[in-house]
Scaffold this active site. Structure first.
Site, PDB file in Angstrom:
ATOM      1  N   GLY A 185      42.520  38.488  64.964  1.00 49.18           N
ATOM      2  CA  GLY A 185      42.462  39.498  66.023  1.00 49.18           C
ATOM      3  C   GLY A 185      43.287  40.730  65.745  1.00 49.18           C
ATOM      4  N   ASN A 195      38.376  44.610  44.901  1.00 47.23           N
ATOM      5  CA  ASN A 195      39.017  43.610  45.746  1.00 47.23           C
ATOM      6  C   ASN A 195      38.590  43.863  47.183  1.00 47.23           C
ATOM      7  OD1 ASN A 195      40.774  41.942  47.193  1.00 47.23           O
ATOM      8  ND2 ASN A 195      42.512  43.322  46.944  1.00 47.23           N
ATOM      9  N   GLY A 196      37.922  42.898  47.814  1.00 47.03           N
ATOM     10  CA  GLY A 196      37.541  43.072  49.214  1.00 47.03           C
ATOM     11  C   GLY A 196      36.164  42.542  49.530  1.00 47.03           C
ATOM     12  N   GLU A 197      35.629  43.001  50.645  1.00 47.70           N
ATOM     13  CA  GLU A 197      34.272  42.643  51.081  1.00 47.70           C
ATOM     14  C   GLU A 197      33.614  43.877  51.685  1.00 47.70           C
ATOM     15  OE1 GLU A 197      33.009  39.846  50.374  1.00 47.70           O
ATOM     16  OE2 GLU A 197      34.675  38.451  50.161  1.00 47.70           O
ATOM     17  N   ARG A 202      39.583  36.625  40.571  1.00 51.29           N
ATOM     18  CA  ARG A 202      38.544  36.506  41.592  1.00 51.29           C
ATOM     19  C   ARG A 202      38.706  35.269  42.468  1.00 51.29           C
ATOM     20  NH1 ARG A 202      32.099  35.238  41.038  1.00 51.29           N
ATOM     21  NH2 ARG A 202      31.487  36.007  43.097  1.00 51.29           N
ATOM     22  N   SER A 242      36.174  33.571  44.811  1.00 56.88           N
ATOM     23  CA  SER A 242      34.724  33.661  44.984  1.00 56.88           C
ATOM     24  C   SER A 242      34.325  33.399  46.430  1.00 56.88           C
ATOM     25  CB  SER A 242      34.020  32.656  44.060  1.00 56.88           C
ATOM     26  OG  SER A 242      34.369  32.884  42.712  1.00 56.88           O
ATOM     27  N   ILE A 243      33.655  34.392  47.037  1.00 59.24           N
ATOM     28  CA  ILE A 243      33.208  34.293  48.430  1.00 59.24           C
ATOM     29  C   ILE A 243      31.698  34.515  48.528  1.00 59.24           C
ATOM     30  CG2 ILE A 243      33.485  35.215  50.767  1.00 59.24           C
ATOM     31  CD1 ILE A 243      36.051  33.988  49.751  1.00 59.24           C
ATOM     32  N   ILE A 244      31.198  35.545  47.825  1.00 57.10           N
ATOM     33  CA  ILE A 244      29.788  35.937  47.868  1.00 57.10           C
ATOM     34  C   ILE A 244      29.269  36.020  46.433  1.00 57.10           C
ATOM     35  CG2 ILE A 244      28.208  37.814  48.493  1.00 57.10           C
ATOM     36  CD1 ILE A 244      30.123  38.486  50.784  1.00 57.10           C
ATOM     37  N   CYS A 259      39.786  39.533  45.660  1.00 52.10           N
ATOM     38  CA  CYS A 259      40.335  39.476  44.314  1.00 52.10           C
ATOM     39  C   CYS A 259      41.672  40.183  44.266  1.00 52.10           C
ATOM     40  CB  CYS A 259      39.395  40.150  43.310  1.00 52.10           C
ATOM     41  SG  CYS A 259      37.699  39.556  43.357  1.00 52.10           S
TER      42      CYS A 259
END
Length: 636
Positions: A362, A75-77, A50, A52-54, A2
């Site tokens: 990477g 904002n993040g995971e 947002r 939306s991922i999860i 987000c």
């Protein structure tokens, strides 16, 4: 993933209006095109966009605790949130969603401002605690997610991107001369500084608490700086490295939307792709970027990895004409930024987003495992330190007379090596290897007025790097270089590049090498496990994954994500640079001596030197000015 922003007004009777928040939030719609949310209560307001991922159905933000006394935007995971959630439920917390966002808020209720210590992932968080009248901001350990803030006469504000803060009516925009000098030296403006004196960046691994009008910041995590080096046999360390990286990749496959990988053809992205293939039940989608100028392109190597693992592979070639997005990039970065690989990073993100919403990369492998040629050069310099100074000066004088029309050729590298071998400190040697304008190279470029304006801040970049080196004093050279990169170049330059380039295209990127558990393990490895002799860069990483890599990938050295700036500025971008950087508008700013700029340009056009990267930095500085401070001059 987000974008977040918010406002706190010092006067309790002065409410935050929806229009104020929306003006900020609309500027980061690219970070979250799927949804938006707002919270206003008296003198506090939070907002978010947002991607939306999860928890696609119930993850709307802002989110509150059970009784509505605490609110969060995020904002993040967070990759370990399922375990944290179960632990918090066992303690009696009640959840309304399955999101990592709500988990963070309940963790804050348990731990207060120490909550980031438990998080594994990337994040920028803002929590309003109504009971304590406290605003808490936090940023992830390696600075993958940005968070900026400003204190104004009327209050305090924060945002994911700098331009949001410029909507504040009482925020001054005083350009910081030290930021311009640091930018030309380092390619970026290091935190906590920004291009404007009145705006700050929250540093990586930082927590900020605003309470009773006072602001305090502290760092909640550090590399194991004083821990002893690991002394197990190489085979055991390789096995542990395989396990740590495999787990870091596995947890980053968590997603409810399509997912893929950037594949450059280098060691790091190849290892990530190999581990993704091991953990995936369907073919991995890989994306590679290259150039029509073959010596700059790694596409042939990326194809080998794609073939080995049967990936669904997509390639894209960047050409000089595509630099028409530079003004757009300058707008997205929000302050001067000169890493030229931002351009291909933008395009690979754009092409990747056509197929997936999340991509692994990477990033971090070079810094953690000793992959840069500067590590080799610094180690080599110590091996020839016995040579008398006059002999080095004579050799440098002879090499300097050799035309060097292309960067990174043997004469260019030798000149660079001789220059830093003559410098009187480790910090200055390091700066000479990472700078577009190395130590002393702006002395003849700056106008007298701008030099006077800088004063002692002319040495800011050197003091900044010296502070990073001081953290690892007493360690071997490779460890000290790694520590410095992990505290400066990686979070401030590379993480900024990837966050902005990817989020400009509404793409989330994840970096397994930057998992803090991987970094803590890598830091404790002895330097010679990373750099063997003068050729074995990333030695333990290559040995650990040797059987999972094509032979050509295992054997190849570091190439870097360079772009053909020299030829471009003599060709398709020649007129563009002249029209921008030699315009009366640019020269009138007063930073540089016009004759020095023209000499730099003429040397490049005449083929006597390749100043491609210097010219790029000057171009990006002027393009930033035109977007954000068109009338600014050195005598402000």
């Amino acid at each position: 993933m987000c974008g977040i922003c918010g406002i706190y007004k010092f006067a309790s009777g002065l409410p935050v209006e929806r229009a104020e928040l929306k003006a900020m939030n609309d500027l980061i719609v690219h970070r979250g095109p799927d949804d938006e949310g707002y919270f206003e209560r008296e003198n506090v307001g939070l907002a978010m966009r947002r991607l939306s991922i999860i928890d696609l159905s119930t993850g709307h933000q802002p989110i509150s605790n059970e009784d509505g006394t605490a609110w969060i935007v995020f904002n993040g995971e967070i990759y370990n949130y399922p375990e944290l959630r179960e632990r918090l439920i066992a303690k009696g917390h009640v959840f309304r969603t399955k999101s990592d966002t709500e988990t963070i808020l309940h963790l804050y209720e348990e731990m207060g401002p120490d909550f980031p210590k438990e998080l594994r992932g990337m994040f920028a968080v803002a929590i309003w605690d109504g009971k304590k009248r406290r605003l808490v901001l936090a940023r992830d350990r390696m600075g993958k997610k940005p968070l900026l803030y400003a204190r104004t006469p009327s209050g305090f504000a924060f945002a994911s991107e700098l331009r949001c803060l410029l909507t504040l009516p009482d925020l001054k925009r005083t350009i910081n001369p030290a930021a311009i000098d640091a930018f030309l030296t380092l390619q970026y403006v290091p935190s906590p500084m920004t291009i404007f004196r009145e705006v700050k960046k929250l540093e990586p691994a930082g927590v900020l608490v605003l309470e009773d009008g006072d602001i305090r910041t502290e760092r909640y995590w550090e590399l194991p700086l004083g821990a002893p080096k690991l002394d197990q046999p190489a085979e055991e360390l390789e096995e542990r490295l395989r396990a740590e990286l495999s787990e870091a990749v596995k947890v980053r496959l968590m997603s409810e939307v399509p997912l893929g990988a950037f594949l450059s053809g280098g060691i790091d992205s190849s290892v990530v792709t190999a581990l993704m293939a091991r953990h995936s039940t369907t073919p991995v989608k890989t994306f590679a970027i290259g150039f029509k100028e073959e010596k700059y392109s790694e596409l042939s190597y990326a194809r080998q990895v794609a073939k080995m693992y049967g990936t669904e592979h997509t390639e894209f070639v960047v050409e000089a004409r595509m630099a028409d997005v530079l003004e757009k990039l300058a707008w997205h970065y929000g302050e001067p930024y000169a890493d030229a690989s931002a351009l291909p990073s933008y395009f690979v993100s754009r092409e990747t987003r056509r197929s997936v919403t999340v991509a692994l990369n990477g990033d971090g492998g070079d810094e953690a495992f000793g992959g840069y040629l500067r590590y080799v050069g610094m180690k080599a310099e110590r091996m020839v330190a016995w040579a008398p100074k006059w002999s080095k000066e004579a050799a440098l004088s002879a090499i300097a007379r050799v035309p060097k029309p292309a960067p990174f050729n043997v004469f260019w590298r030798l000149e660079k090596f001789l220059k830093f071998s003559l410098m009187d400190s480790l910090e200055r040697r390091y700066l000479s290897t990472v700078s577009f304008f190395g130590p002393g190279e702006t002395d003849g470029l700056y106008s007298e007025g701008f030099r006077n304006l800088l004063g002692r801040d002319k040495d800011y970049a050197e003091r900044y790097i010296a502070k990073c080196f001081a953290l690892s004093e007493g360690n071997d050279l490779v460890t000290r270089m790694s520590c410095t990169d992990l505290h400066s170049y990686l979070p401030e330059c590379l993480m900024t590049k990837m966050d902005i380039a990817s989020m400009a295209n509404s793409l989330e990127t994840r970096s397994p090498f930057l998992d803090h558990k991987v970094l803590e393990f890598a830091y404790r490895l002895p330097g010679d496990m990373k750099l063997r002799g003068l050729r074995g860069t990333k030695w333990i990483l290559k040995e650990a994954f040797r059987d999972m890599l094509p032979p050509d990938i295992y054997r190849r050295g570091k190439m870097g994500f360079g772009i053909p700036l020299g030829p471009w500025f003599r060709g398709e971008l020649k007129g563009y640079w002249e029209n921008v950087c030699l315009s009366s508008e640019a020269l009138g700013r007063g930073y540089f001596r016009p004759e020095a700029l023209r000499r730099l340009w003429d040397e490049h056009q005449g083929g006597r030197r390749d100043h491609g990267y210097k010219l790029w930095a000057l171009l990006m500085l002027e393009l930033w000015h035109r977007q954000y401070a068109p009338g600014a001059k050195a005598a402000w």
